[in-house]
Structure formats: C-alpha cells, structure tokens
Design an enzyme around this catalytic site. Structure first.
Site, short mmCIF file in Angstrom:
data_model
loop_
_atom_site.label_atom_id
_atom_site.label_comp_id
_atom_site.label_asym_id
_atom_site.label_seq_id
_atom_site.Cartn_x
_atom_site.Cartn_y
_atom_site.Cartn_z
N LYS A 1 -35.03 43.62 11.09
CA LYS A 1 -33.58 43.45 10.94
C LYS A 1 -33.07 42.25 11.72
CE LYS A 1 -29.22 45.64 12.34
NZ LYS A 1 -28.87 44.78 13.46
N ARG B 1 -21.67 42.04 12.91
CA ARG B 1 -21.81 41.05 13.99
C ARG B 1 -22.65 39.87 13.54
NH1 ARG B 1 -21.27 39.81 19.15
NH2 ARG B 1 -22.94 38.70 20.18
N ASP C 1 -22.32 47.35 16.52
CA ASP C 1 -22.40 48.53 17.38
C ASP C 1 -21.30 48.54 18.44
OD1 ASP C 1 -24.66 49.59 16.20
OD2 ASP C 1 -26.01 48.38 17.41
N ASP D 1 -33.37 47.15 22.69
CA ASP D 1 -33.20 48.00 21.51
C ASP D 1 -34.12 49.22 21.52
OD1 ASP D 1 -31.18 46.48 20.49
OD2 ASP D 1 -32.40 45.42 19.02
N MET E 1 -28.23 45.29 29.88
CA MET E 1 -27.48 44.38 29.03
C MET E 1 -26.15 44.96 28.54
SD MET E 1 -28.96 42.13 25.86
CE MET E 1 -30.27 41.54 26.92
#
EC number: 2.5.1.7
Length: 436
Positions: free
Chosen positions: A22, A97, A121, A319, A341
C-alpha cells in the site's frame, strides 16, 4: 457501514500471498503524472485508498487501462492541471492522505499544484512541513488560495538545491524526489528516507530516464532531466501484511505459509517477531510459521524488559507496532511498546483490556504488555476500528479470542487490506462481513 462478525479460537492452516504494498502504491501511482508516455504497474493492491487514488488520476485526465484488478497501464498525456483546484478534488482528496503525493509530479511537470487538507488515519498530527519546505527550496511559491479553499504551489521552473530534511519523512522524501527529477540542475537531499518503497520509486524513475544516485542511503543526488519516458514496474509485497500474518499465526496457534514474501526487503521485521518468541523458517522467498503452543518474549542481555520501538528505516516500521502489541498479549513475559511517531496510535489498547489483556498505557506513546502466556484467553467483545493498523490488530485479537466479536467501522481495515475476510476464510477463519 459494515462490520466483521468473528468467532475466534480456531486454529488456521494453509498458504496466503501478501498483497502489493500500500505505502509503495501511493508513491508509484502518483509518479505516472511525470510522463506523457504509458506506464504499466503490476501487483497493485485492490484496496480503498489505492482505488481512490486511481479514481483521482482518472478524473485529472489520466487514461487508465486495467488488464486485471492488480495491473494497470496509465498514460498522462492529457492532464487537466486545474482539476486539483476543484471542489470535487478537494472533497475526494481530503479523504486520502496519499493525495498530497500528486503535488510533486504536478509541480514538476505543470508548474502548479493544489493540496487539500489531508485525510487518512486519525492517529495524531501528520504535518506536511517537510514536503512544503522541500518544494520551496526548489523554487516553488506556497500560498493559501482563498478562492478554492486549498493550498497552492506554483513555479514556472524548479531549480535544483541542497536540502537537509528536518525529518526523514517517507512521503516527504518521495514527493521532493518526484519534483526534483524534472528540476533544472542538481538536487541533493540529505536525511532522506531510505525505505524499500522509496528505493522502488527511485529505481522506477531511473528506468524512466531520471538520474538519481545514492539509492538506499539517506543522501540522494538528483540530476534534473527535461523529460521522462514510460516504463513497467512491479510493486513489492506489503511488509505490513507479512508482519500481520506472522503475528496472526502465533496468536491463533496456526500453521501458515506466507508465499512470495519478498524476504530480502523485510529488514528487521522478522527479527522483531523472533524477539517475541515466534518461531518460523524462511524457505526461499516463503515464510513458514509452524503451530506453536507457547512463545516467550526475550529479555535484554542484562535481564531488562524488552523494549520494541519504531524508528526510520532500517529501524522497525511504526505500522507494525499495533500488531506486535496485540501479539504480546498472549506471549509469556512482558514488553514495553514505545510508539514515538504518532501520539494517538496506542489508544486502541482500551479495547484489548476489555477483552482481558493485561496492558498498562503509560502515556500516549508507551504501553507495557504483561503477557498472559495463554493462561487466560481473550474474550470476544464489540469494538470499533479506529485506523487501518489498529483495526487489523483488533481483528487478530478477535480471531484468537473465545466467543463472538463484532468489529465495526471496518472500512478502515478495507483501506489497507484487500479481501481480508475472504483470504482469512481460506485459512479456516470463522469471519463474516455484515452490511448494515
């Protein structure tokens, strides 16, 4: 709005193939705007975010030919550059985004670009400063367009420059690279992100005629060219899916083989799951995870509690921290998860606590997980997916839990994982999509 109904506690078995990446897709698909010649992309993930970006490209004027759901040929020879200032683009682009990735190619080739307020998100502030400062150093003017209620970048001609990025932003680095390849002169980017997906973008651009040196390092040198040509490109397997499947196998005591995993591009990901005590074997480009009754979290050499934290590549990707956290709940031992982060990414732990997990949320960035060692199974509950990665983590928890779980707002999961319910059913999972 749809939901997943999951009856957990079942062992799974079989083979699964990871989707295309992705995070690579959003960069690669934006790069097709840099040339008027055809660009063919293979292994495109069939997910909401990527399909929305393809839809935006179509509306900008890109000709799109799909040979199948995962392979497309794009030709950007008749582009409406002003479409990006329209209400339609602002509404659609604001949901994604990744739409900001169109700015670099549009600015480089057409001298102007528009940026809507970014979507995606809800995991905390995700600033665009690195992108904008980089464009300004290349000579672009940045201003707020009151007429169209969006930000506008403009430059009759970009010129190469030296820049030291304030942070090694993956999307920021990719966006600046795409602007710089058509700029006049030499661009040097120091503290550049060097993730495999950025490497993939650079290699694709070089095949198109760009001149990028230093690929794979944090110091990139780009000699601008006057135009780029067409090419073909195949996306890497999604490393986040691969990590998710390793964690799924451990949590559900399942025997799973991940086929064509792109092992050489996984960096420290396998090592981090091994630190949780998960056993697996790498067979060629496949990862075989045997059924494992118990997995025990390692400690540091001095006996201290293990800490797993995110860090720019070649460090551990943020992630996968949600996946590591949920997998640790059924391990033997304890681990501190430090999410540096994003300040809201650990808030989903309240749902895991409701399921019976032992987790101390120390602050918005740190959580301590006390593994249950399978002495007490998680229990099914009704919950809502807050973002892509937490949604997948909650799905893994539900598949390992006793009883029925309902996961709402699964559109968040669909944004990042293609046909996930169908693919899990092929392994024996009891999961049903309920459309309300």
């Amino acid at each position: 709005m749809s939901s997943f109904e999951v009856r957990g506690g079942k062992q799974l078995k079989g083979e699964i193939v990871p989707q295309g990446a992705k995070n690579e897709a959003l960069q690669i698909l934006s790069a097709v705007l840099l040339t008027a010649e055809p660009v063919t992309i293979a292994n495109i993930p069939d997910i909401l975010d990527v399909n929305l970006l393809i839809e935006l490209l179509d509306e900008i004027g890109v000709k799109i030919s799909r040979s199948n759901r995962h392979t497309c040929t794009f030709q950007a020879d008749q582009i409406d550059a002003d479409y990006l200032a329209s209400d339609e683009f602002r509404k659609k682009g604001g949901r994604l985004r990744g739409s900001v990735m169109l700015a670099g190619p549009m600015l480089a080739r057409f001298g102007k670009a528009y940026i809507p307020k970014p979507g995606g998100d809800k995991i905390g502030r995700r600033r665009l400063d690195t992108h904008i400062i980089g464009f300004e150093k290349l000579g672009a003017r940045f201003e707020y367009d009151e007429l169209h209620s969006c930000f506008k970048l403009s430059s009759p001609r970009l010129r190469g420059a030296y820049m030291l990025l304030d942070e090694p932003s993956v999307t920021g680095t990719a966006n600046i690279i795409m602007a710089a390849v058509l700029a006049e002169g030499i661009t040097t980017i120091y503290n550049a992100a060097c993730e495999p997906y950025v490497q993939q973008l650079c290699q694709m651009l070089n095949r198109m005629g760009a001149r990028i040196r230093g690929i794979g390092s944090n110091l990139l040198t780009i000699e601008g060219v006057s135009k780029l040509g067409g090419t073909t490109h195949r996306m890497l397997p999604d490393m986040i899916e691969i990590g998710s499947f390793i964690g799924l196998a451990a949590m559900t005591q399942s025997e799973i083989t991940i086929k064509n995993a792109g092992v050489e591009h996984l960096g420290v990901i396998p090592e981090k799951f091994q630190q949780l005590g998960i056993q697996f074997q790498i067979k060629g480009d496949d990862i075989y995870i045997p059924s494992q009754d118990v997995y025990e979290i390692q400690t540091f050499m001095d006996g201290g509690i293990l800490t797993i934290y995110d860090h720019p590549w070649p460090g551990f990707t943020p992630d996968l921290l949600s996946i590591v956290l949920v997998v640790a709940t059924q391990a033997r031992g304890s681990v501190l998860i430090h999410q540096k982060m994003f300040e809201s990414r650990l808030f989903f732990t309240d749902k895991l606590i409701d399921m019976g997990a032992q987790i101390i949320l120390c602050d918005p960035h740190r959580a301590t997980v006390i593994g249950l060692g399978r002495k007490q199974n998680l229990r099914g509950i009704t919950m809502t997916s807050p973002d892509i990665r937490a949604g997948q983590a909650l799905l893994i928890a539900a598949l390992s839990a006793e009883g029925k779980s309902i996961i709402q707002n699964i559109e968040q999961i669909d944004r990042g994982y293609q046909y996930i319910d169908e693919r899990l059913r092929s392994l024996g999972a009891d999961i049903k999509r309920v459309v309300s």
